[in-house]
Design an enzyme around this catalytic site. Structure first.
Site, PDB file in Angstrom:
ATOM      1  CB  SER A 195      34.787  59.236   2.704  1.00 38.03           C
ATOM      2  OG  SER A 195      34.641  59.986   1.542  1.00 38.03           O
ATOM      3  CG  ASP A 211      31.855  54.471  -2.851  1.00 40.97           C
ATOM      4  OD1 ASP A 211      31.649  55.592  -3.355  1.00 40.97           O
ATOM      5  OD2 ASP A 211      32.499  54.313  -1.798  1.00 40.97           O
ATOM      6  CG  HIS A 261      30.972  57.143  -0.263  1.00 40.13           C
ATOM      7  ND1 HIS A 261      32.249  56.777  -0.608  1.00 40.13           N
ATOM      8  CD2 HIS A 261      31.101  58.284   0.462  1.00 40.13           C
ATOM      9  CE1 HIS A 261      33.110  57.661  -0.117  1.00 40.13           C
ATOM     10  NE2 HIS A 261      32.444  58.589   0.540  1.00 40.13           N
TER      11      HIS A 261
END
Ligand SMILES: *[C@@H]1O[C@H](CO)[C@@H](O)[C@H](O)[C@H]1NC(C)=O
Length: 402
Positions: free
Chosen positions: A170, A345, A376
Site C-alpha cells: 500500500s 481492493d 487490500h
C-alpha cells in the site's frame, strides 16, 4: 446503511481519540517487533538511523534464520515497508509459516523492516518536539524521498552490499514510486521491487472514505485543510485498541461494527482474513501518521493524478515554480519492479492499477490475484496470502540470486 454505521464509528472514534487518551505513552505496554520475532525463535536486531531532517527511525532486522543457521553465509538484504497507519508488525502478524518477513529469512535473506517517521517506532526528531505541528509537517513524499532513501543508505554499507530487494504494501508502494521517480539514482540500488496492492492512482476508488473526505480536503484552500494539516492522524490509542479487540471476530453484537470498518478496504466481505493475525495487528495499530499523508491521498482521488502535495496556487508557485504540483514521472522507475494487485481492493482497485501499469513502461510483471474476493488488507492478513502472494514474491526475488 454500511456507510452510516461507518460514519458514526468514525466520528465516535475520532471523538474518543481527541477526548480521552494520551497517545504518547504506549510503547512500554506493547510487544515490539523485535520481541515478537524472538518469541518465534528467530534472531532480531534493532537499529536506529537519523534522517537528514532529524527524524529518528527504527529498523528491525531478522539477520538470518535459526532454522538455516546461515549466519556465516552470504545473505542478500531485503527491505520491507509497511502501509498507512501501519508499522513493521504487519510483516510478522501471521507468524513464521505465513508472514513474508519469516518466509524470506527462511529462504536465506537478511530481512530489514522499515518504520516511517511518525509511527510508534519512529516518533522522535533531534530538532523538533513531537508536540510541535512542525513534527507532523510531512507526508508520503518525504517518507519516500527521505526516509526510504536513508534506510537504503543505512542497510547497504551495514551489510556490505550494493543492492537490496524491496517489498512494500500500500503506502509502502507509494513511497517506492515517489523515491525512484524523484531521485532516480536510487534505481540502481534496488535489485528487485515488489509492490503489494500498489497505490498511486485513486480515480476509481470505491471506499466510502474517498466520497466522504473528498469534499472536505480533496482540494486545497478550504477550512478543513487548514484545520487538519500538520497534525497526527488517528494515533495509537488504548481505547480504540480495546474497542477493536472486543468486537472483531468475537461473534458478539459488535462484530458488525468491525465488519463495517473493513468497508474502508474492501467492497464488502473479509472472508480471507485470519482473525488471529488481525488481533495481533490491533495491539500496535493504528500506528500513527501525519494528517498530510491522508490528505495527499484524498487529493489524488480528487485530481486523478499521481503528483506532489497541492498547497494551493500561491504556495505551489513558491515551492514548485508552477500553479499545480508536479507529477511523479513513473517512466523513471527503471529498477526491476513487480506489481501484485487484487480485484476486491476498494482503495487501489483494478482500474487504477491499469492506469499505473500504463504509465510504468519498465514494469516487469503485472500480477493480478486470481481470487476475486482478495482485498487490500488481505496482502497482510489473509489466511491464503502465502500461496497467493508471499511464495510468488520469494520465488521472484530468488531469480536474482545465485
Ligand atoms: C493466522 O495468524 C496466527 C497468529 O499470528 C498464526 O499463528 C497462524 O499461523 C495464521 N494462520 C494462517 C493460515 O495464516
Amino acid at each position: 446503511m454500511g456507510l452510516y454505521v461507518f460514519l458514526g464509528l468514525l466520528v465516535l472514534g475520532l471523538g474518543l481519540v481527541l477526548a480521552v487518551d494520551d497517545p504518547r505513552y504506549c510503547l512500554h505496554e506493547i510487544v515490539k517487533s523485535d520481541e515478537r520475532i524472538r518469541s518465534h525463535g528467530y534472531p532480531a536486531e534493532t537499529h536506529e538511523l537519523v534522517t537528514e531532517d532529524g527524524y529518528v527511525l527504527t529498523l528491525f532486522r531478522i539477520p538470518y534464520s535459526h532454522k538455516l543457521q546461515n549466519q556465516n553465509k552470504p545473505r542478500q538484504p531485503v527491505l520491507l515497508q509497511h502501509g498507512l497507519f501501519s508499522n513493521s508488525d504487519c510483516w510478522l502478524s501471521s507468524g513464521p509459516d505465513n508472514s513474508l518477513a519469516y518466509l524470506l529469512a527462511d529462504a536465506g535473506y537478511d530481512v530489514w523492516l522499515g518504520n516511517a517517521r511518525g509511527n510508534i517506532y519512529s516518533r522522535a526528531n533531534n530538532f523538533i518536539s513531537i508536540n510541535s505541528p512542525k513534527f507532523w509537517h510531512f507526508d508520503w513524499h518525504e517518507i519516500g524521498t527521505i526516509d526510504i532513501a536513508a534506510m537504503i543508505d543505512y542497510i547497504l554499507p551495514e551489510t556490505g552490499h550494493k543492492q537490496l530487494h524491496y517489498a512494500g504494501h500500500s503506502q509502502g508502494t507509494t513511497v517506492y514510486m515517489t523515491l525512484l521517480s524523484v531521485r532516480p539514482e536510487y534505481n540502481e540500488k534496488i535489485k528487485s521491487g515488489h509492490l503489494l496492492a500498489p497505490c498511486a492512482f485513486f480515480e476509481h476508488g470505491t471506499s466510502p472514505i474517498f466520497k466522504l473526505l473528498s469534499p472536505l480536503v480533496g482540494t486545497p484552500g478550504g477550512m478543513w485543510n487548514q484545520l487538519l494539516v500538520d497534525t497526527e492522524l488517528i494515533p495509537h490509542n488504548n481505547l480504540i485498541n480495546r474497542l477493536a479487540d472486543n468486537s472483531c471476530g468475537t461473534g458478539s453484537a459488535y462484530d458488525s461494527v468491525c465488519k463495517n470498518a473493513f468497508l474502508i478496504f474492501a467492497n464488502g466481505g473479509y472472508e480471507n482474513m485470519n482473525i488471529s493475525s488481525m488481533q495481533v495487528l490491533i495491539e500496535t495499530h493504528p500506528a500513527g501518521s501525519s494528517s498530510n499523508q491522508g490528505i495527499h491521498y484524498i487529493q489524488s482521488y480528487a485530481s486523478h493524478e499521481f503528483r506532489q502535495y497541492d498547497w494551493g496556487i500561491k504556495k505551489n508557485r513558491q515551492l514548485y515554480g508552477q500553479d499545480t504540483p508536479p507529477d511523479y514521472d513513473l517512466s523513471l522507475i527503471s529498477a526491476p519492479t513487480y506489481s501484485y494487485s487484487s480485484n476486491n481492493d476498494a482503495l487501489c482497485g483494478p482500474q487504477d492499477v491499469d492506469t499505473l501499469v500504463a504509465k510504468m513502461p519498465q514494469l516487469i510483471e503485472d500480477h493480478r490475484v486470481p481470487l476475486q474476493s482478495f482485498n487490500h488488507l488481505d496482502f497482510i492478513v489473509a489466511k491464503n496470502m502465502k500461496e497467493l502472494i508471499n511464495d510468488l514474491v520469494v520465488e521472484r526475488m530468488n531469480k536474482y540470486e545465485n
